[in-house]
Motif scaffolding. Sequence first.
Motif, PDB file in Angstrom:
ATOM      1  N   HIS A 237       0.869  -1.176   0.000  1.00 43.72           N
ATOM      2  CA  HIS A 237       0.000   0.000   0.000  1.00 43.72           C
ATOM      3  C   HIS A 237       0.900   1.217   0.000  1.00 43.72           C
ATOM      4  CE1 HIS A 237      -2.897   3.031   1.270  1.00 43.72           C
ATOM      5  NE2 HIS A 237      -3.854   2.182   0.900  1.00 43.72           N
ATOM      6  N   PHE A 238       0.556   2.219  -0.774  1.00 47.41           N
ATOM      7  CA  PHE A 238       1.402   3.390  -0.939  1.00 47.41           C
ATOM      8  C   PHE A 238       1.735   4.059   0.398  1.00 47.41           C
ATOM      9  CE2 PHE A 238       1.878   7.985  -1.884  1.00 47.41           C
ATOM     10  CZ  PHE A 238       2.955   7.927  -2.764  1.00 47.41           C
ATOM     11  N   VAL A 239       0.754   4.181   1.266  1.00 43.38           N
ATOM     12  CA  VAL A 239       0.981   4.836   2.561  1.00 43.38           C
ATOM     13  C   VAL A 239       1.951   4.025   3.411  1.00 43.38           C
ATOM     14  CG1 VAL A 239      -0.077   5.590   4.716  1.00 43.38           C
ATOM     15  CG2 VAL A 239      -1.214   6.060   2.529  1.00 43.38           C
ATOM     16  N   ASP A 240       1.779   2.694   3.427  1.00 42.01           N
ATOM     17  CA  ASP A 240       2.688   1.837   4.197  1.00 42.01           C
ATOM     18  C   ASP A 240       4.117   1.995   3.708  1.00 42.01           C
ATOM     19  OD1 ASP A 240       0.536   0.874   5.637  1.00 42.01           O
ATOM     20  OD2 ASP A 240       0.307  -0.935   4.400  1.00 42.01           O
ATOM     21  N   LEU A 241       4.285   2.043   2.392  1.00 45.78           N
ATOM     22  CA  LEU A 241       5.630   2.147   1.825  1.00 45.78           C
ATOM     23  C   LEU A 241       6.271   3.497   2.158  1.00 45.78           C
ATOM     24  CD1 LEU A 241       7.887   0.942   0.137  1.00 45.78           C
ATOM     25  CD2 LEU A 241       6.740   1.797  -1.914  1.00 45.78           C
ATOM     26  N   THR A 242       5.507   4.578   2.028  1.00 46.60           N
ATOM     27  CA  THR A 242       6.086   5.894   2.309  1.00 46.60           C
ATOM     28  C   THR A 242       6.481   6.012   3.783  1.00 46.60           C
ATOM     29  OG1 THR A 242       3.871   6.854   2.654  1.00 46.60           O
ATOM     30  CG2 THR A 242       4.842   7.062   0.453  1.00 46.60           C
ATOM     31  N   ARG A 243       5.709   5.419   4.673  1.00 46.20           N
ATOM     32  CA  ARG A 243       6.072   5.443   6.093  1.00 46.20           C
ATOM     33  C   ARG A 243       7.325   4.611   6.338  1.00 46.20           C
ATOM     34  NH1 ARG A 243      -0.080   4.585   8.485  1.00 46.20           N
ATOM     35  NH2 ARG A 243      -0.764   6.776   8.267  1.00 46.20           N
ATOM     36  N   HIS A 244       7.418   3.487   5.668  1.00 46.36           N
ATOM     37  CA  HIS A 244       8.575   2.609   5.877  1.00 46.36           C
ATOM     38  C   HIS A 244       9.867   3.252   5.357  1.00 46.36           C
ATOM     39  CE1 HIS A 244      10.803  -1.051   6.467  1.00 46.36           C
ATOM     40  NE2 HIS A 244      11.130  -1.114   5.183  1.00 46.36           N
ATOM     41  N   LEU A 245       9.787   3.988   4.282  1.00 42.81           N
ATOM     42  CA  LEU A 245      10.985   4.607   3.724  1.00 42.81           C
ATOM     43  C   LEU A 245      11.650   5.543   4.725  1.00 42.81           C
ATOM     44  CD1 LEU A 245       9.893   5.436   0.050  1.00 42.81           C
ATOM     45  CD2 LEU A 245      11.318   3.537   0.843  1.00 42.81           C
ATOM     46  N   ALA A 246      10.879   6.109   5.630  1.00 43.24           N
ATOM     47  CA  ALA A 246      11.445   7.001   6.640  1.00 43.24           C
ATOM     48  C   ALA A 246      12.357   6.256   7.602  1.00 43.24           C
ATOM     49  CB  ALA A 246      10.328   7.695   7.407  1.00 43.24           C
ATOM     50  N   ASP A 247      12.192   4.932   7.700  1.00 39.23           N
ATOM     51  CA  ASP A 247      12.979   4.127   8.632  1.00 39.23           C
ATOM     52  C   ASP A 247      14.135   3.394   7.953  1.00 39.23           C
ATOM     53  OD1 ASP A 247      11.310   4.812  10.797  1.00 39.23           O
ATOM     54  OD2 ASP A 247       9.883   3.232  10.240  1.00 39.23           O
ATOM     55  N   VAL A 248      14.298   3.582   6.656  1.00 43.02           N
ATOM     56  CA  VAL A 248      15.365   2.917   5.902  1.00 43.02           C
ATOM     57  C   VAL A 248      16.288   3.984   5.342  1.00 43.02           C
ATOM     58  CG1 VAL A 248      15.904   1.378   3.966  1.00 43.02           C
ATOM     59  CG2 VAL A 248      13.807   1.021   5.289  1.00 43.02           C
ATOM     60  N   HIS A 249      17.583   3.833   5.569  1.00 42.43           N
ATOM     61  CA  HIS A 249      18.504   4.833   5.036  1.00 42.43           C
ATOM     62  C   HIS A 249      18.449   4.811   3.515  1.00 42.43           C
ATOM     63  CE1 HIS A 249      22.202   7.017   4.133  1.00 42.43           C
ATOM     64  NE2 HIS A 249      22.104   7.516   5.350  1.00 42.43           N
ATOM     65  N   PRO A 250      18.404   5.981   2.855  1.00 37.73           N
ATOM     66  CA  PRO A 250      18.294   6.016   1.390  1.00 37.73           C
ATOM     67  C   PRO A 250      19.390   5.242   0.668  1.00 37.73           C
ATOM     68  CG  PRO A 250      17.849   8.185   2.312  1.00 37.73           C
ATOM     69  CD  PRO A 250      18.333   7.337   3.447  1.00 37.73           C
ATOM     70  N   SER A 251      20.549   5.071   1.291  1.00 37.95           N
ATOM     71  CA  SER A 251      21.614   4.293   0.656  1.00 37.95           C
ATOM     72  C   SER A 251      21.222   2.827   0.493  1.00 37.95           C
ATOM     73  CB  SER A 251      22.900   4.395   1.475  1.00 37.95           C
ATOM     74  OG  SER A 251      22.740   3.801   2.753  1.00 37.95           O
ATOM     75  N   LYS A 252      20.158   2.394   1.197  1.00 36.00           N
ATOM     76  CA  LYS A 252      19.716   0.999   1.136  1.00 36.00           C
ATOM     77  C   LYS A 252      18.523   0.799   0.201  1.00 36.00           C
ATOM     78  CE  LYS A 252      21.107   0.143   5.947  1.00 36.00           C
ATOM     79  NZ  LYS A 252      20.628  -0.303   7.287  1.00 36.00           N
ATOM     80  N   TYR A 253      18.041   1.858  -0.425  1.00 39.41           N
ATOM     81  CA  TYR A 253      16.849   1.720  -1.255  1.00 39.41           C
ATOM     82  C   TYR A 253      17.075   0.766  -2.427  1.00 39.41           C
ATOM     83  CZ  TYR A 253      14.475   5.655   1.110  1.00 39.41           C
ATOM     84  OH  TYR A 253      13.871   6.475   2.032  1.00 39.41           O
ATOM     85  N   GLY A 254      18.285   0.714  -2.938  1.00 38.29           N
ATOM     86  CA  GLY A 254      18.570  -0.231  -4.007  1.00 38.29           C
ATOM     87  C   GLY A 254      18.444  -1.662  -3.516  1.00 38.29           C
ATOM     88  N   ALA A 255      19.030  -1.943  -2.346  1.00 35.23           N
ATOM     89  CA  ALA A 255      18.948  -3.287  -1.776  1.00 35.23           C
ATOM     90  C   ALA A 255      17.511  -3.652  -1.431  1.00 35.23           C
ATOM     91  CB  ALA A 255      19.829  -3.381  -0.537  1.00 35.23           C
ATOM     92  N   LEU A 256      16.698  -2.651  -1.131  1.00 37.26           N
ATOM     93  CA  LEU A 256      15.287  -2.891  -0.844  1.00 37.26           C
ATOM     94  C   LEU A 256      14.598  -3.588  -2.021  1.00 37.26           C
ATOM     95  CD1 LEU A 256      13.504  -1.978   1.650  1.00 37.26           C
ATOM     96  CD2 LEU A 256      12.706  -0.117   0.188  1.00 37.26           C
ATOM     97  N   LEU A 257      15.124  -3.361  -3.201  1.00 36.47           N
ATOM     98  CA  LEU A 257      14.507  -3.884  -4.426  1.00 36.47           C
ATOM     99  C   LEU A 257      15.148  -5.188  -4.907  1.00 36.47           C
ATOM    100  CD1 LEU A 257      14.339  -0.427  -6.202  1.00 36.47           C
ATOM    101  CD2 LEU A 257      12.362  -1.696  -5.336  1.00 36.47           C
ATOM    102  N   ASP A 258      16.041  -5.755  -4.142  1.00 33.15           N
ATOM    103  CA  ASP A 258      16.691  -7.013  -4.539  1.00 33.15           C
ATOM    104  C   ASP A 258      15.647  -8.082  -4.828  1.00 33.15           C
ATOM    105  OD1 ASP A 258      19.164  -5.909  -4.230  1.00 33.15           O
ATOM    106  OD2 ASP A 258      19.683  -6.991  -2.380  1.00 33.15           O
ATOM    107  N   GLY A 259      15.770  -8.743  -5.968  1.00 36.87           N
ATOM    108  CA  GLY A 259      14.880  -9.834  -6.324  1.00 36.87           C
ATOM    109  C   GLY A 259      13.539  -9.414  -6.872  1.00 36.87           C
ATOM    110  N   VAL A 260      13.271  -8.114  -6.905  1.00 38.39           N
ATOM    111  CA  VAL A 260      11.986  -7.617  -7.408  1.00 38.39           C
ATOM    112  C   VAL A 260      12.055  -7.448  -8.924  1.00 38.39           C
ATOM    113  CG1 VAL A 260      10.333  -5.701  -7.344  1.00 38.39           C
ATOM    114  CG2 VAL A 260      11.472  -6.454  -5.240  1.00 38.39           C
ATOM    115  N   GLU A 261      11.021  -7.900  -9.604  1.00 36.18           N
ATOM    116  CA  GLU A 261      10.949  -7.773 -11.055  1.00 36.18           C
ATOM    117  C   GLU A 261       9.843  -6.820 -11.493  1.00 36.18           C
ATOM    118  OE1 GLU A 261      10.599 -11.654 -12.733  1.00 36.18           O
ATOM    119  OE2 GLU A 261      12.352 -12.435 -11.654  1.00 36.18           O
TER     120      GLU A 261
END
Length: 337
Positions: A237-261
Amino acid sequence: MPIRLAERNPRVPKDRLLAELVPPPRFADVSFESYRPDPAQPSQGEAVEVLRDFAGHLNRPVRKKGLFRKAGEPSGPGGVYLDGGYGVGKTHLLASLFHAAPGPKLFATFVELTHLVGALGFHDAVAALSSYQLVCVDEFELDDPGDTVLVSTLLRNLRDEGVRLAATSNTLPGKLGEGRFATADFMREIQGLAASFESVRIDGEDYRHRGLPKAPDAWPLDEVRERAGKPGASLDHFVDLTRHLADVHPSKYGALLDGVEVVCLEDVRTVEDQAVALRLVVLADRMYDRDLPVVASGVTFDEMFAAPLLEGGYRKKYFRAISRLDALAREGAGLSE
């Protein structure tokens, strides 16, 4: 079960953070030979020759500052700054320099470099990068005073350690679409580093801002969920994702997408908070680097950022994110065909 990005918080070791700082896939195979200078713009061909020469000097050590450096002793070329309007191939040429240079070397956008410093800490970042032959910084941001000082100080420390530097810059917020040259702005912002840089001007046609193409239509919610049931798809859900991004350092956003197609999003909404919006810009960049199709319900991506954001100092970032997300949404639309 689909992948839930909002449930991931990857741990990314320093070695991976550094290893991933290379030209994005669309510039993975470019070279000076694949750059096509406009015969009507001699500066384009001249820029290629200057950069070839610069790459040729990279095997020659630059003397570090210190007791054993003689007064007046040449230290070799310290840096190049590629200055030009839109659509003249600055990133292509910067990536070509990276590919032609001996290692170790690093290619990062300005934003990626600030995130690296945030993840490692300033002194550890200097220590990690001091062994590099070349550091390339694409889209040096002249519109963010705090980060500009941070990165300028980092580069000055690296230059003192003998690292060569190469950079392009973006356009100041009030000058969007003018295709202006920014050498004076860049040299002012890097202050003590200016004497180390040679400015390479690249003339060419000014591709003025012509507005964004119409965004693809949003998907019905049930079709988003159906698509998310296929292998390699994420669903949030868009809201869940935007809230979660606040808790993940932006340098890890690439790793967040590992395995995603394929990225599937429910109920995309218009964002008014600038901090939330800027995190979404970084995520959009990482998705675009990986060429991940997007399937989403809710508002279309050209409505994702509130009007005041599109009129503010970071509007160039938001327009870039909209353009990139629209392109990924078009790929997503093709999945239903």
